[in-house]
Design a protein around this motif. Structure first.
Motif, PDB file in Angstrom:
ATOM      1  N   THR A 137      -1.415  -3.986   3.077  1.00 28.18           N
ATOM      2  CA  THR A 137      -1.200  -4.405   1.701  1.00 28.18           C
ATOM      3  C   THR A 137      -2.050  -3.537   0.780  1.00 28.18           C
ATOM      4  O   THR A 137      -2.822  -2.696   1.229  1.00 28.18           O
ATOM      5  CB  THR A 137      -1.570  -5.880   1.512  1.00 28.18           C
ATOM      6  OG1 THR A 137      -2.987  -6.028   1.713  1.00 28.18           O
ATOM      7  CG2 THR A 137      -0.831  -6.759   2.511  1.00 28.18           C
ATOM      8  N   ILE A 138      -1.937  -3.764  -0.522  1.00 25.06           N
ATOM      9  CA  ILE A 138      -2.712  -2.981  -1.482  1.00 25.06           C
ATOM     10  C   ILE A 138      -4.210  -3.252  -1.323  1.00 25.06           C
ATOM     11  O   ILE A 138      -5.056  -2.418  -1.684  1.00 25.06           O
ATOM     12  CB  ILE A 138      -2.246  -3.314  -2.928  1.00 25.06           C
ATOM     13  CG1 ILE A 138      -2.804  -2.281  -3.913  1.00 25.06           C
ATOM     14  CG2 ILE A 138      -2.653  -4.728  -3.298  1.00 25.06           C
ATOM     15  CD1 ILE A 138      -2.252  -0.909  -3.728  1.00 25.06           C
ATOM     16  N   ASN A 139      -4.568  -4.407  -0.764  1.00 27.70           N
ATOM     17  CA  ASN A 139      -5.975  -4.750  -0.560  1.00 27.70           C
ATOM     18  C   ASN A 139      -6.538  -4.184   0.733  1.00 27.70           C
ATOM     19  O   ASN A 139      -7.719  -4.355   1.019  1.00 27.70           O
ATOM     20  CB  ASN A 139      -6.142  -6.276  -0.557  1.00 27.70           C
ATOM     21  CG  ASN A 139      -5.715  -6.898  -1.874  1.00 27.70           C
ATOM     22  OD1 ASN A 139      -5.938  -6.323  -2.935  1.00 27.70           O
ATOM     23  ND2 ASN A 139      -5.092  -8.072  -1.794  1.00 27.70           N
ATOM     24  N   GLY A 140      -5.685  -3.540   1.534  1.00 24.05           N
ATOM     25  CA  GLY A 140      -6.156  -2.965   2.786  1.00 24.05           C
ATOM     26  C   GLY A 140      -6.048  -3.892   3.976  1.00 24.05           C
ATOM     27  O   GLY A 140      -6.412  -3.514   5.099  1.00 24.05           O
ATOM     28  N   SER A 141      -5.560  -5.110   3.778  1.00 24.52           N
ATOM     29  CA  SER A 141      -5.401  -6.041   4.890  1.00 24.52           C
ATOM     30  C   SER A 141      -4.131  -5.714   5.673  1.00 24.52           C
ATOM     31  O   SER A 141      -3.179  -5.146   5.131  1.00 24.52           O
ATOM     32  CB  SER A 141      -5.334  -7.477   4.374  1.00 24.52           C
ATOM     33  OG  SER A 141      -4.250  -7.626   3.475  1.00 24.52           O
ATOM     34  N   LYS A 142      -4.121  -6.085   6.948  1.00 26.00           N
ATOM     35  CA  LYS A 142      -2.977  -5.797   7.806  1.00 26.00           C
ATOM     36  C   LYS A 142      -1.845  -6.804   7.588  1.00 26.00           C
ATOM     37  O   LYS A 142      -2.083  -8.003   7.507  1.00 26.00           O
ATOM     38  CB  LYS A 142      -3.396  -5.833   9.287  1.00 26.00           C
ATOM     39  CG  LYS A 142      -4.429  -4.793   9.667  1.00 26.00           C
ATOM     40  CD  LYS A 142      -3.861  -3.380   9.552  1.00 26.00           C
ATOM     41  CE  LYS A 142      -4.875  -2.335   9.968  1.00 26.00           C
ATOM     42  NZ  LYS A 142      -4.341  -0.950   9.832  1.00 26.00           N
ATOM     43  N   CYS A 143      -0.633  -6.269   7.513  1.00 24.77           N
ATOM     44  CA  CYS A 143       0.534  -7.144   7.378  1.00 24.77           C
ATOM     45  C   CYS A 143       0.874  -7.783   8.714  1.00 24.77           C
ATOM     46  O   CYS A 143       0.719  -7.160   9.774  1.00 24.77           O
ATOM     47  CB  CYS A 143       1.741  -6.354   6.899  1.00 24.77           C
ATOM     48  SG  CYS A 143       1.623  -5.782   5.204  1.00 24.77           S
ATOM     49  N   THR A 144       1.341  -8.999   8.666  1.00 18.22           N
ATOM     50  CA  THR A 144       1.812  -9.688   9.861  1.00 18.22           C
ATOM     51  C   THR A 144       3.264 -10.140   9.730  1.00 18.22           C
ATOM     52  O   THR A 144       3.860 -10.608  10.693  1.00 18.22           O
ATOM     53  CB  THR A 144       0.939 -10.920  10.154  1.00 18.22           C
ATOM     54  OG1 THR A 144       0.945 -11.796   9.016  1.00 18.22           O
ATOM     55  CG2 THR A 144      -0.495 -10.503  10.462  1.00 18.22           C
ATOM     56  N   ASP A 145       3.806  -9.995   8.533  1.00 17.10           N
ATOM     57  CA  ASP A 145       5.188 -10.398   8.273  1.00 17.10           C
ATOM     58  C   ASP A 145       5.883  -9.261   7.527  1.00 17.10           C
ATOM     59  O   ASP A 145       5.326  -8.693   6.573  1.00 17.10           O
ATOM     60  CB  ASP A 145       5.218 -11.679   7.444  1.00 17.10           C
ATOM     61  CG  ASP A 145       6.583 -12.359   7.509  1.00 17.10           C
ATOM     62  OD1 ASP A 145       7.411 -11.933   8.351  1.00 17.10           O
ATOM     63  OD2 ASP A 145       6.814 -13.286   6.714  1.00 17.10           O
ATOM     64  N   PHE A 146       7.110  -8.924   7.959  1.00 19.92           N
ATOM     65  CA  PHE A 146       7.756  -7.724   7.435  1.00 19.92           C
ATOM     66  C   PHE A 146       9.205  -8.005   7.028  1.00 19.92           C
ATOM     67  O   PHE A 146       9.824  -8.981   7.469  1.00 19.92           O
ATOM     68  CB  PHE A 146       7.758  -6.613   8.498  1.00 19.92           C
ATOM     69  CG  PHE A 146       6.390  -6.259   8.998  1.00 19.92           C
ATOM     70  CD1 PHE A 146       5.645  -5.281   8.363  1.00 19.92           C
ATOM     71  CD2 PHE A 146       5.851  -6.898  10.111  1.00 19.92           C
ATOM     72  CE1 PHE A 146       4.384  -4.944   8.817  1.00 19.92           C
ATOM     73  CE2 PHE A 146       4.588  -6.579  10.580  1.00 19.92           C
ATOM     74  CZ  PHE A 146       3.852  -5.603   9.931  1.00 19.92           C
TER      75      PHE A 146
ATOM     76  N   SER B 127       0.831  -1.207   0.000  1.00 23.03           N
ATOM     77  CA  SER B 127       0.000   0.000   0.000  1.00 23.03           C
ATOM     78  C   SER B 127       0.863   1.255   0.000  1.00 23.03           C
ATOM     79  O   SER B 127       1.895   1.309   0.679  1.00 23.03           O
ATOM     80  CB  SER B 127      -0.922   0.003   1.225  1.00 23.03           C
ATOM     81  OG  SER B 127      -1.590   1.242   1.347  1.00 23.03           O
ATOM     82  N   SER B 128       0.456   2.249  -0.736  1.00 16.54           N
ATOM     83  CA  SER B 128       1.213   3.504  -0.806  1.00 16.54           C
ATOM     84  C   SER B 128       0.851   4.459   0.328  1.00 16.54           C
ATOM     85  O   SER B 128       1.525   5.461   0.542  1.00 16.54           O
ATOM     86  CB  SER B 128       0.948   4.199  -2.150  1.00 16.54           C
ATOM     87  OG  SER B 128      -0.438   4.491  -2.298  1.00 16.54           O
ATOM     88  N   THR B 129      -0.212   4.158   1.059  1.00 19.18           N
ATOM     89  CA  THR B 129      -0.674   5.052   2.128  1.00 19.18           C
ATOM     90  C   THR B 129      -0.252   4.595   3.516  1.00 19.18           C
ATOM     91  O   THR B 129      -0.155   5.399   4.429  1.00 19.18           O
ATOM     92  CB  THR B 129      -2.210   5.177   2.087  1.00 19.18           C
ATOM     93  OG1 THR B 129      -2.799   3.867   2.225  1.00 19.18           O
ATOM     94  CG2 THR B 129      -2.653   5.801   0.776  1.00 19.18           C
ATOM     95  N   SER B 130       0.006   3.306   3.676  1.00 16.05           N
ATOM     96  CA  SER B 130       0.392   2.791   5.000  1.00 16.05           C
ATOM     97  C   SER B 130       1.364   1.631   4.824  1.00 16.05           C
ATOM     98  O   SER B 130       1.074   0.676   4.078  1.00 16.05           O
ATOM     99  CB  SER B 130      -0.843   2.329   5.784  1.00 16.05           C
ATOM    100  OG  SER B 130      -0.456   1.692   6.987  1.00 16.05           O
ATOM    101  N   LYS B 131       2.483   1.703   5.498  1.00 17.57           N
ATOM    102  CA  LYS B 131       3.470   0.626   5.390  1.00 17.57           C
ATOM    103  C   LYS B 131       3.072  -0.597   6.207  1.00 17.57           C
ATOM    104  O   LYS B 131       3.794  -1.595   6.202  1.00 17.57           O
ATOM    105  CB  LYS B 131       4.842   1.122   5.843  1.00 17.57           C
ATOM    106  CG  LYS B 131       4.872   1.715   7.242  1.00 17.57           C
ATOM    107  CD  LYS B 131       6.242   2.296   7.540  1.00 17.57           C
ATOM    108  CE  LYS B 131       6.302   2.955   8.912  1.00 17.57           C
ATOM    109  NZ  LYS B 131       7.631   3.540   9.180  1.00 17.57           N
ATOM    110  N   CYS B 132       1.942  -0.506   6.894  1.00 17.80           N
ATOM    111  CA  CYS B 132       1.455  -1.647   7.677  1.00 17.80           C
ATOM    112  C   CYS B 132       0.363  -2.421   6.941  1.00 17.80           C
ATOM    113  O   CYS B 132      -0.116  -3.441   7.445  1.00 17.80           O
ATOM    114  CB  CYS B 132       0.902  -1.173   9.021  1.00 17.80           C
ATOM    115  SG  CYS B 132       2.123  -0.393  10.092  1.00 17.80           S
TER     116      CYS B 132
END
Length: 433
Positions: free
Chosen positions: A57-66, A50-55
């Motif tokens: 994905t592009i689908n708006g789901s929350k990342c759990t692995d970085f 996602s370009s708006t939040s580094k937390c």
């Protein structure tokens, strides 16, 4: 020095490096590098992240692995524990632990060092301890730069502190405390050792000591219980000294920890090293000013006032003038360091020896609350509302300065006891005679 090494370990060992979501296995297997490998890799990252939040994905789901950038801090505990995004507040728990361990012990050592010197050298002794603290900051920054691994850095700090435990065994007890607790046998042994080291065994020093013991027996007979007015005065001073500790340490941690991530154009290691040098200048400046007509009280007020102004200025220039922001922040580090130095000398002198240990404990405890609160508030508010903290902290500092005006000046007063109490005892002795 160990206190500085321990406290500033948090900045590097638990730093928040640049990070992003890890690409799924079906898109890019076993991705372990933050930097782009090739154009295809770059395209996939720009498409997936996602370009708006580094937390997210592009689908708006929350990342759990970085994936983390190790080019600045190396491998940090934040990376291993994934203390980012929804888990970012957990990093502040570690800050709490570090603050309790680092400065609480340092406060005890600081007070002991001051009580092991004569009243005419308390300023020198206190500021010597503070300067040593800045050397600890530099050592922490330089070793973090060389180690680039939080675990190796931790073992280095642990080894140093372990060696210090053997040294502390040979440190003498405070003569002031021994005298106040009427442990005269231990006091004489302590003073004899001090005299031997200073090569003063063959002077009239111990005659003065015996006279001191005789005078103390007279004082014990003539001393009456403190009046309610004196108790009320002490309680007021305890409350004000607690406020001083809370505000100064809140600002100290806010500014000091912020230097590590103030600007991407300057290495955080160099930011801390420069900040440590600036901090030392602040301590030296304060140690000089408290011996002038400004005294302890107005030195504290002047340094706190300038700190408040610098803190208030930062949010207005941070976005458009990054280099100026660094300069202003370093000036804030200088002035808050001077305020801390003045307060650590000033507050113990406000109280008689009989309750100085209690007053210092309260002073250190409330200071720890401020130090613990600073990173918690920053993590909870995030980048969006972080500017509010600068405005609030600046106003709180102004309030503290106004309240400090209620306290007396302690310059040229004995560190052994409260002047008002000494005068009362002297008056009672003259009545008895």
């Amino acid at each position: 020095m160990g206190g500085g090494m321990h406290a500033y370990y948090y900045i590097f060992g638990v730093a928040e490096p640049t990070f992003r979501c890890r690409l799924p296995l079906n898109i890019w297997p076993d991705e372990d590098k933050y930097q782009f490998i090739n154009n295809t890799h770059q395209l996939l990252i720009e498409t997936w992240i996602s370009s708006t939040s580094k937390c997210d994905t592009i689908n708006g789901s929350k990342c759990t692995d970085f994936v983390y950038d190790r080019s600045v801090f190396g491998r940090t505990f934040t990376e291993d524990a994934n203390f980012v995004c929804t888990n970012a507040v957990k990093r502040t728990w570690l800050a709490t632990v570090f603050q309790i361990g680092a400065i609480s012990a340092y406060g005890l050592v600081f007070l002991l060092l001051m009580e092991l010197t004569s009243s005419s050298h308390t300023s020198f002794a206190g500021n010597l301890a503070l300067i040593a603290y800045t050397f600890g900051e530099i050592v922490a920054a330089l070793f973090a730069y060389g180690a680039r691994n939080w675990l190796n850095h931790k073992w280095f700090n642990s080894g140093y502190i372990g060696l210090m435990l053997f040294y502390l065994y040979f440190v003498p007890e405070s003569p002031y405390w021994l005298f106040n607790k009427k442990k005269y046998a231990q006091l004489e042994v302590c003073l004899r050792n001090i005299a031997k080291i200073n090569k003063r065994e063959n002077t009239e020093w111990f005659q003065l000591y015996r006279q001191l013991i005789q005078d103390s027996s007279i004082q014990m007979k003539t001393t009456i219980k403190p009046k309610k007015k004196n108790i009320r005065r002490i309680l007021i001073r305890l409350c004000i000294s607690g406020l001083i500790a809370f505000v100064t340490m809140l600002l100290y941690i806010k500014i000091s920890y912020g230097l590590g991530a103030m600007n991407k154009n300057l290495s955080p290691h160099w930011s801390i090293v420069i900040g440590a040098i600036v901090e030392g200048i602040g301590y030296i400046s304060a140690s000089f000013l408290i011996t002038t007509r400004l005294g302890r009280k107005y030195t504290l007020m002047v340094f706190a006032l300038f700190t408040s102004l610098y803190v208030l200025t930062i949010p207005f220039i941070k976005e458009n003038y990054p280099i100026v922001t660094i300069v202003i922040s370093q000036m804030g580090k200088l002035t808050i360091s001077g305020a801390v130095s003045a307060s650590w000398v000033y507050v113990p002198e406000l109280f008689p020896t009989s309750i100085r240990g209690l007053s210092n404990s309260i002073f250190v405890f409330t200071g720890r609350l401020g130090a613990i609160l600073a990173p918690i508030v920053d993590a909870a508010l995030g980048d969006k509302y972080i500017k509010l903290t600068f405005y609030i902290y600046s106003r709180i500092t102004f309030i503290m300065i106004g309240i400090v005006t209620l306290l007396p000046e302690t310059r040229n007063r004995s560190f052994n006891d409260d002047n008002e109490n000494n005068n009362r005892i002297a008056a009672e002795q003259s009545e008895v005679q």
